[in-house]
Design a protein around this motif. Structure first.
Motif, short mmCIF file in Angstrom:
data_model
loop_
_atom_site.label_atom_id
_atom_site.label_comp_id
_atom_site.label_asym_id
_atom_site.label_seq_id
_atom_site.Cartn_x
_atom_site.Cartn_y
_atom_site.Cartn_z
N TRP A 9 -10.55 -29.12 45.45
CA TRP A 9 -10.28 -29.55 44.11
C TRP A 9 -9.38 -30.88 44.14
CZ3 TRP A 9 -7.23 -26.96 39.57
CH2 TRP A 9 -7.41 -27.70 38.48
N ASP A 34 -15.92 -30.66 43.49
CA ASP A 34 -15.29 -29.92 42.48
C ASP A 34 -15.47 -31.08 41.22
OD1 ASP A 34 -13.72 -28.61 40.98
OD2 ASP A 34 -12.64 -27.79 42.63
N ILE A 35 -14.86 -30.68 40.08
CA ILE A 35 -15.09 -31.36 38.84
C ILE A 35 -14.88 -32.76 38.92
CG2 ILE A 35 -14.79 -29.66 37.13
CD1 ILE A 35 -11.69 -30.20 36.95
N TRP A 53 -11.98 -28.57 30.52
CA TRP A 53 -11.27 -29.83 31.20
C TRP A 53 -11.80 -31.16 30.48
CZ3 TRP A 53 -8.06 -29.57 34.50
CH2 TRP A 53 -7.63 -28.48 35.13
N TRP A 57 -22.38 -24.30 42.40
CA TRP A 57 -21.39 -23.06 42.13
C TRP A 57 -21.03 -23.43 40.58
CZ3 TRP A 57 -15.62 -24.22 42.86
CH2 TRP A 57 -15.36 -25.47 43.30
N ASP A 76 -18.75 -22.51 37.33
CA ASP A 76 -17.55 -22.33 37.15
C ASP A 76 -16.94 -21.93 35.64
OD1 ASP A 76 -14.81 -21.81 37.85
OD2 ASP A 76 -14.18 -23.93 37.92
N MET A 77 -15.85 -21.41 35.36
CA MET A 77 -15.21 -21.45 33.96
C MET A 77 -16.31 -20.46 32.88
SD MET A 77 -12.58 -23.14 34.55
CE MET A 77 -11.80 -23.73 33.13
N ARG A 135 -18.32 -18.03 39.16
CA ARG A 135 -17.12 -16.97 39.10
C ARG A 135 -17.24 -15.89 38.41
NH1 ARG A 135 -11.46 -20.20 37.56
NH2 ARG A 135 -12.48 -19.70 35.12
N TRP A 165 -17.98 -16.28 43.97
CA TRP A 165 -16.66 -16.29 44.97
C TRP A 165 -15.77 -15.68 44.43
CZ3 TRP A 165 -17.15 -20.02 41.62
CH2 TRP A 165 -16.17 -20.65 40.84
N ASP A 168 -9.80 -17.92 42.16
CA ASP A 168 -8.85 -18.38 42.35
C ASP A 168 -7.47 -17.57 43.05
OD1 ASP A 168 -10.05 -20.47 41.35
OD2 ASP A 168 -8.67 -20.59 39.63
N PHE A 218 -6.72 -20.39 47.54
CA PHE A 218 -6.85 -21.66 46.54
C PHE A 218 -5.46 -21.97 46.31
CE2 PHE A 218 -7.26 -22.76 42.17
CZ PHE A 218 -8.11 -23.76 42.12
N HIS A 221 -11.37 -23.28 50.65
CA HIS A 221 -11.31 -24.07 49.32
C HIS A 221 -9.76 -24.13 48.83
CE1 HIS A 221 -12.00 -25.82 45.35
NE2 HIS A 221 -11.74 -24.70 44.63
O1 MIG Z 1 -9.13 -24.39 35.77
O2 MIG Z 1 -12.71 -27.23 39.05
O3 MIG Z 1 -11.92 -21.37 40.20
O4 MIG Z 1 -12.23 -23.30 42.38
O5 MIG Z 1 -11.37 -25.87 42.15
C1 MIG Z 1 -9.66 -24.80 37.42
C2 MIG Z 1 -11.05 -27.02 39.24
C3 MIG Z 1 -10.81 -24.95 37.39
C4 MIG Z 1 -11.26 -23.25 38.81
C5 MIG Z 1 -12.05 -22.79 40.04
C6 MIG Z 1 -11.77 -23.47 41.11
C7 MIG Z 1 -11.90 -25.01 40.97
C8 MIG Z 1 -11.03 -25.51 39.67
N1 MIG Z 1 -11.63 -24.57 38.65
#
Ligand code: MIG
Length: 688
Positions: A184, A212-213, A286, A320, A322-323, A419, A432, A435, A468, A493
């Motif tokens: 990240w 990543d984001i 985010w 992937w 996420d969230m 996730r 996966w 965190d 992480f 990661h």
């Molecule tokens: O609030 O995208 O589990 O793998 O790097 C953190 C940033 C948001 C959580 C993920 C993590 C990733 C991170 N995300």
């Protein structure tokens, strides 16, 4: 022989976890008694009397419990209380009750052995001997669920029956078994190039880099930042030339912003989750304020899934998700009320209790249970409050992608892992483990989660190698990779702000090269075993207890696993240790590797051993009359193509191995051309 019975209680929501439509079983369900209890709830002064019925099963001292997928604690789950309640909680400490997934399948193994699956998408409490050490108690929030009872001759058979019930596990493209680097904080194409160069310059194998984001524009799904990735399509191609796959992240929340097409379309068609008044529910993640696509609604799911096309078109072959618990930093409504409360105490002299209350108020903004009760899904025309189906959200999101890939790329496997998850999602993607931290205890937790996840259908899985959160050390990363070379998802990661964790940043680059090289060399075995497990509804990683059920020592082992049919792994998971104790339930051949080209073997009898395992070696054990096909190593998966097949084995006369091999992309899995029979024969002279 195995049998499965389904007992329907109340009016269950159809989660689509299972693929077999079993008729409802007649009569009372076995093993469990439903206990009606009136309990006082909470420790606050205004106690309320609450009716909390639960299912009770008495536990004998020797009874063991296996399963529950992604969770903390042991392979034997007994002695703790778990909650199925998908949660974004980065503190995977022993006192937690939930992680990101909800996997309500377990096997009780005592005087009676049986499997239990609770198909229930709301919050479920699984007390495995916590309230009372001799009681297993199951408490759903409401009594609308399908209870499956599974019986069979062995744990392995029960698990297999369950896996048949829930359908075939997801199969990723073969390149996704290569090593991946993630962090990240990679901001730009330049950052990514530097990572790839770091690996290639040091000759450390690598197949993918994760985005990543930060690759997005203002954290908007299905956008790419133009300044930092000027010509994304070209960049994806450039990386492909280097045999690198880029794997972008997709978040659950869609930014609310006028002119942003995903937002506008979703709004126009009513594809987002709504509050009780019918207005879009607004949370924040985010990008700031977001709406959540109603992935439990067929049409909305279809729409969201097709959005992945934006990236597929630019050459992307993996993602992937996420969230998707979904995590909510705060909701618009709750933030307003918290702000009001804060204003009301603005100029007060706060006493200690008020200070604590203020802290709680602010901490309670994230993932607040009340927020999960304030929005709704439209499931086949039925309006359902989110908390009733909370555990299905990650499943829905990943299913959206998986279903869309079937339409958009019918001939090709696409990598996807998530996730959050629920059983059923294992058909659409992997997961996966979320965190974790750069802690030695989390290396061991990684190992323990593998068989539990396999029981629940999740085969394509792995942890953030190296950890992480927190700062990694070189020895922890090396030891963790020595486990990671065996897990289907092998990805390093790390979180923003932590120590840089790419392998080439440390001093022992040759060791990293050799270690990861072993992963590539063992690929013929690892890929073959994965495919056979997926196609045959078997576990890839098994606890010793499942394979040697008569062996009292084997039953206790929580830090070794069988991997496929031929090998047992026993990684080092303590710092400054030059080796570890290993239990061999039968004679085995120890294989010691410095690299794929430097191997030593030794035959050991059944028993307990202290095995020296230096930081720069990998040790595993081959079972009697078993074979491990391997090749020389390579810098990336494509380089393994056409390499000569060799064998490690513990064969005394003659043994066979079913070797599965395909092009790594196609979907004609069942085609018999992919299976070859390999034979190893040892002549009397060789035995010498
Ligand atoms: O609030 O995208 O589990 O793998 O790097 C953190 C940033 C948001 C959580 C993920 C993590 C990733 C991170 N995300």
């Amino acid at each position: 022989m195995s049998r499965i019975r389904r007992f329907s209680i109340g009016n269950p929501i159809n989660t689509e976890a299972v693929v077999q439509n079993l008729p409802e079983a007649k009569g009372e369900f076995p093993y469990f008694t439903r206990i009606q209890s009136t309990e006082s709830s909470g420790i606050n002064l205004q106690e309320t009397m609450e009716q909390k019925d639960y299912l009770l099963y008495p536990l004998e001292p020797e009874t063991r419990i296996y399963g529950l997928g992604e969770n903390i604690r042991g392979i034997n789950k007994r002695g703790w209380i778990y909650e199925s309640n998908c949660t974004d909680d980065p503190n995977h400490t022993e006192d937690r009750r939930s992680l990101y997934g909800a996997h309500n399948f377990f096997v009780v193994d005592g005087q009676e052995t049986f499997g239990v699956f609770l198909d229930y998408p709301g919050k479920l409490t699984l007390d495995m001997g916590y309230e009372r050490m001799d009681e297993l108690r199951i408490t759903p929030e409401d009594w609308n669920l399908d209870l499956y009872i599974l019986e069979g001759d062995s744990i392995r058979e029960i698990v297999k029956a369950f896996r048949q019930l829930i359908g075939r596990s997801y199969i990723p493209p073969r390149w996704a078994f290569g090593f991946g680097q993630s962090r990240w904080g990679y901001q730009s194409a330049e950052d990514i190039r530097e990572v790839v160069k770091g690996y290639r310059d040091h000759g450390i194998p690598l197949d993918s880099v994760y985005l990543d984001i930060d690759y997005m524009e203002d954290f908007k799904d299905f956008t790419v930042n133009q300044e930092r990735f000027p010509d994304f399509r070209k960049f994806v191609e450039e990386m492909k030339q280097e045999h690198i796959h880029l794997v972008p992240i997709i978040d659950a929340g869609v930014k609310t912003e006028q002119g942003y097409d995903v937002y506008e379309e979703g709004l126009e068609h009513g594809y987002f989750c709504k509050d009780e008044t019918g207005k879009e529910f607004t949370g924040a993640v985010w990008p700031g304020k977001v709406h959540f696509p109603d992935v439990l609604n067929r049409e909305a799911r279809n729409w969201f899934g097709r959005k992945y096309q934006f990236l597929l078109e630019q050459g992307i072959e993996g993602f992937w998700n996420d969230m998707n618990e979904p995590a909510i930093f705060y909701s618009e409504k709750n933030l307003e009320s918290v702000m009001e409360k804060i204003k009301s105490i603005e100029s007060r002299n706060l006493d200690m209790w008020e200070t604590f209350a203020l802290k709680d108020l602010v901490n309670g903004l994230a993932n607040n249970p009340e927020d999960y009760k304030s929005f709704y899904h439209d499931m086949d025309g039925r309006k359902i409050r989110h908390d009733k189906v909370h555990n299905l959200y990650g499943f829905g999101m990943t299913r959206a992608a998986g279903e869309a890939f079937e339409e958009l790329e019918p001939e090709k496997r696409i990598l996807i892992f998530s996730r959050s998850s629920y059983i059923g999602m294992h058909r659409y993607g992997g997961i996966w483990m979320g965190d974790n931290q750069s802690w030695w205890s989390h290396l061991l937790m990684n190992l323990k989660m593998l068989p539990s996840l396999n029981m629940c259908g999740f085969l394509y899985t792995g942890a953030d190698l190296g950890g992480f959160g927190s700062d990694v050390t070189e020895d922890l990363l090396l030891r963790w990779l020595a486990l990671g070379i065996f897990t289907p998802l092998m990805r390093n990661h790390a979180a923003l702000g932590t120590r840089e964790q790419e392998c080439y940043r440390f001093t022992q680059t040759e060791t990293f090269r050799n270690l990861i090289g072993i992963r590539y060399g063992l690929m013929p075995y690892l890929y073959s075993e994965y495919m056979k497990a997926a196609l045959g509804n078997e576990m890839l990683f098994q606890p010793l207890a499942f394979v040697y059920p008569e062996d009292e020592h084997a039953k206790e082992v929580e830090d070794q696993l069988l991997l496929g049919e031929s090998i047992m792994i026993a990684p080092v998971y303590t710092q400054n240790a030059g080796g570890r104790y290993v239990y061999l339930p039968e004679p085995m051949k120890l294989v010691r590797l410095k690299s794929m080209e430097q191997t030593e073997t030794e035959i050991l009898e059944q028993g307990h051993y202290y095995i020296e395992i230096p930081l720069d070696e990998v040790v595993f054990f081959i079972r009697p009359e078993k074979i491990v096909p391997y090749t020389d190593s390579g810098q990336y998966m494509d380089a393994l193509e056409g390499q000569e097949l060799k064998f490690l084995h513990f064969v005394t006369e003659r043994a066979e191995y079913e070797w599965y091999q395909d092009d790594g992309y196609g979907k004609d899995y069942e085609n018999p051309v992919h299976s070859k029979k390999l034979v190893v024969e040892v002549s009397a002279a060789d035995k010498g």
